[in-house]
Scaffold this motif. Structure first.
Motif, mmCIF file in Angstrom:
data_model
loop_
_atom_site.group_PDB
_atom_site.id
_atom_site.type_symbol
_atom_site.label_atom_id
_atom_site.label_comp_id
_atom_site.label_asym_id
_atom_site.label_seq_id
_atom_site.Cartn_x
_atom_site.Cartn_y
_atom_site.Cartn_z
ATOM 1 N N SER A 199 0.800 -1.238 0.000
ATOM 2 C CA SER A 199 0.000 0.000 0.000
ATOM 3 C C SER A 199 0.828 1.281 0.000
ATOM 4 O O SER A 199 0.535 2.223 -0.735
ATOM 5 N N ILE A 203 0.064 4.313 -2.519
ATOM 6 C CA ILE A 203 -0.800 5.360 -1.945
ATOM 7 C C ILE A 203 0.111 6.365 -1.230
ATOM 8 O O ILE A 203 0.917 5.966 -0.372
ATOM 9 N N GLU A 207 -3.371 12.321 0.163
ATOM 10 C CA GLU A 207 -3.870 12.570 -1.199
ATOM 11 C C GLU A 207 -5.112 13.448 -1.070
ATOM 12 O O GLU A 207 -6.009 13.163 -0.270
ATOM 13 N N LEU A 218 -6.889 6.311 6.418
ATOM 14 C CA LEU A 218 -7.119 5.019 5.759
ATOM 15 C C LEU A 218 -6.276 3.943 6.443
ATOM 16 O O LEU A 218 -5.053 4.051 6.532
ATOM 17 N N THR A 220 -4.667 0.368 6.290
ATOM 18 C CA THR A 220 -4.270 -0.501 5.175
ATOM 19 C C THR A 220 -4.208 -1.976 5.560
ATOM 20 O O THR A 220 -4.081 -2.834 4.695
ATOM 21 N N ASN A 232 -6.832 -1.459 -1.363
ATOM 22 C CA ASN A 232 -6.552 -0.231 -0.608
ATOM 23 C C ASN A 232 -6.441 0.963 -1.563
ATOM 24 O O ASN A 232 -6.937 2.053 -1.282
ATOM 25 N N ARG A 233 -5.788 0.744 -2.694
ATOM 26 C CA ARG A 233 -5.711 1.816 -3.714
ATOM 27 C C ARG A 233 -7.127 2.174 -4.206
ATOM 28 O O ARG A 233 -7.469 3.343 -4.333
ATOM 29 N N ALA A 236 -8.859 4.271 -1.640
ATOM 30 C CA ALA A 236 -8.391 5.669 -1.664
ATOM 31 C C ALA A 236 -9.022 6.405 -2.855
ATOM 32 O O ALA A 236 -9.484 7.549 -2.720
ATOM 33 N N VAL A 246 -7.392 11.868 1.823
ATOM 34 C CA VAL A 246 -7.047 10.566 2.414
ATOM 35 C C VAL A 246 -5.655 10.622 3.036
ATOM 36 O O VAL A 246 -4.668 10.913 2.354
ATOM 37 N N THR A 248 -2.837 8.401 4.878
ATOM 38 C CA THR A 248 -2.477 6.980 5.058
ATOM 39 C C THR A 248 -1.125 6.868 5.765
ATOM 40 O O THR A 248 -0.072 6.974 5.120
#
Ligand code: SF4
Ligand code: SF4
Length: 458
Positions: A199, A203, A207, A218, A220, A232-233, A236, A246, A248
């Motif tokens: 992840s 990510i 973002e 988020l 993961t 997970n992508r 997001a 987001v 992470t």
């Protein structure tokens, strides 16, 4: 031995205790996890039996001792000091799937989650299942691998390499798996495919969408990160498409659900603290998970850390903010994708820890229905456990297989092209079922279907 009045007489619970060995010592308040429980939790069951037809282990065996009512009677007898914790008691607690179907059926709101976690913790505390091999496997898995994200990633890399260079395929084709010890041979078909990138490689730490309305963290996951980092992508991307910034954090530890459900309460607390420390809670509107099993546990951090003076208040804040991705999107209102992809028939398997553990049933369906061109075909017994149940398919392969076969019959009957489900464990189990039955059906996370639909807008 006097078994106590609340315990069905068919139980044979007289066992000699093996030497006491455990991972993390915990004196507790009374020296017993079950006695430490608020007694009203143990008293709540009124023995009505409404949960029995919904309990997979009871339906398979027809035995009272394999039912929620029977198990609760045992736990209460131990708290009342009418029974001792024995090997037979511990095995019964591990024969339970922890699927929580009984909590949905129960009119008295019995908190079975807490009961079964404490019962397993007590079994581990007393060491009645101790064997050198079992202790070693638990130590290496729970204390070493699933406590250290870097080590987990390193092992994931090795597994990825083994799969990417074709070694796994060659070994399977040459049937060399027959040379493995029995336990490993049975586990081998369940080996999930590890992703090339994890992840944090796909990510960014933060973002931001062009129009920002919310800021969310988020999660993961650990297994999720190795085997389904693409989900997970997708999560997001779906959050960005719904105006959520987001965040992470890097190298997140395991949420501790594996530890909490397997009797390692102190390790579960340690991981909960470490997870909370990863997030700036005040700055976030929600903390998002896309794994039902993790979500169900993450929402109980408040209970887990209630007695921790440094973390109790943060844990309450945390529990208030944790949302399953489908729950969060439903709460803020999903933006429907604008373009229709190729029409697709999709059926939906409800992960136990989403439908029973969190009572989330309509939100994933709303998510799926928001996708243009998608036809949702309801699955028979959609809330019935698929047999994955954490590590149940590893520890109780025969019962898990029976449940998987029952599930796959219903999946095949829908003639859908996709079976969607919101938990990595269920996805791995269903993928194994698809291979076994030779079905032409994809196993997907609902959020991936939505993400694909958003991408086709571009
Ligand atoms: S958690 Fe599932 S298997 Fe365990 S008693 Fe409840 S319904 Fe039965
Ligand atoms: S439905 Fe609830 S109250 Fe009734 S037997 Fe089951 S656990 Fe006990």
């Amino acid at each position: 031995m006097e078994t106590g009045k609340t315990v069905p007489s068919s139980f044979d619970l007289v066992e000699e205790k093996p030497p006491h060995v455990r991972l993390e010592p915990d004196p507790g308040k009374t020296g017993s996890y079950l006695k430490d429980l608020d007694y009203s939790v143990l008293q709540q069951c009124m023995h009505c039996g409404l949960c029995l037809p919904t309990c997979p282990t009871y339906v398979i065996t027809g035995k009272e001792k394999n039912s929620p009512r029977g198990r609760i009677s045992l736990m209460r007898a131990i708290a009342d000091e009418e029974l001792e914790v024995t090997k037979a008691f511990a095995e019964e607690m591990y024969f339970c799937l922890g699927c929580l179907a009984c909590t949905t059926a129960c009119p008295a709101d019995v908190d079975y989650t807490q009961l079964f976690e404490m019962a397993r913790a007590e079994a581990e505390r007393q060491g009645v299942l101790d064997k050198p091999k079992r202790n070693f496997v638990r130590w290496i898995a729970l204390k070493v691998i699933f406590k250290r994200p870097r080590l987990l990633h390193f092992l994931g890399r090795l597994l990825w390499f083994y799969q990417a260079v074709g070694l796994q395929t060659a070994i399977r084709q040459l049937q060399l798996t027959r040379l493995l010890p029995k336990d490993l041979r049975e586990l081998e078909p369940l080996t999930p495919s590890v992703r090339r990138h994890f992840s944090q490689e796909i990510i960014a730490a933060v973002e931001t969408p062009s129009e920002k309305k919310y800021r969310v963290g988020l999660l993961t996951g650990c297994v999720q990160d190795l085997t389904f980092s693409d989900i997970n992508r997708d999560t997001a991307d779906v959050l960005l498409a719904n105006n959520c910034e987001v965040v992470t954090p890097r190298r997140q530890p395991c949420c501790g659900s594996l530890h909490g459900h397997n009797g390692e309460w102190e390790l579960a607390k340690e991981l909960a603290r470490r997870n909370i420390d990863q997030f700036d809670l005040d700055s976030l509107d929600a903390i998002i998970t896309n794994a039902a099993g993790c979500g169900s546990h993450l929402k109980h951090y408040d209970r887990l850390l209630a007695d921790d003076p440094d973390y109790a208040s943060k844990a309450r804040q945390w529990a208030e903010k944790v949302r399953d991705i489908s729950e969060w999107l439903d709460e803020i209102g999903i933006r429907p994708p604008k373009v229709s992809e190729k029409p697709e028939n999709v059926t939906y398997h409800e992960a136990c820890h989403l439908c029973h553990g969190q009572q989330i049933t309509k939100q994933p369906r709303n998510l799926l229905k928001s996708i243009p061109g998608l036809e949702l075909r309801e699955l028979g017994e959609s809330t019935w456990c698929c047999g994955s149940a954490g590590v149940y398919n590893i520890t109780q392969p025969e019962t898990a297989q029976k449940l998987l076969e029952r599930k796959m019959k219903h999946v095949a009957a829908t003639e859908a092209e996709v079976v969607a489900t919101g938990n990595p464990g269920c996805m791995i189990q269903l993928q194994s079922g698809v291979r076994q039955e030779g079905l032409k059906i994809r196993v997907e996370h609902p959020v991936s279907l939505l993400a694909r639909s958003y991408r086709s807008e571009k």
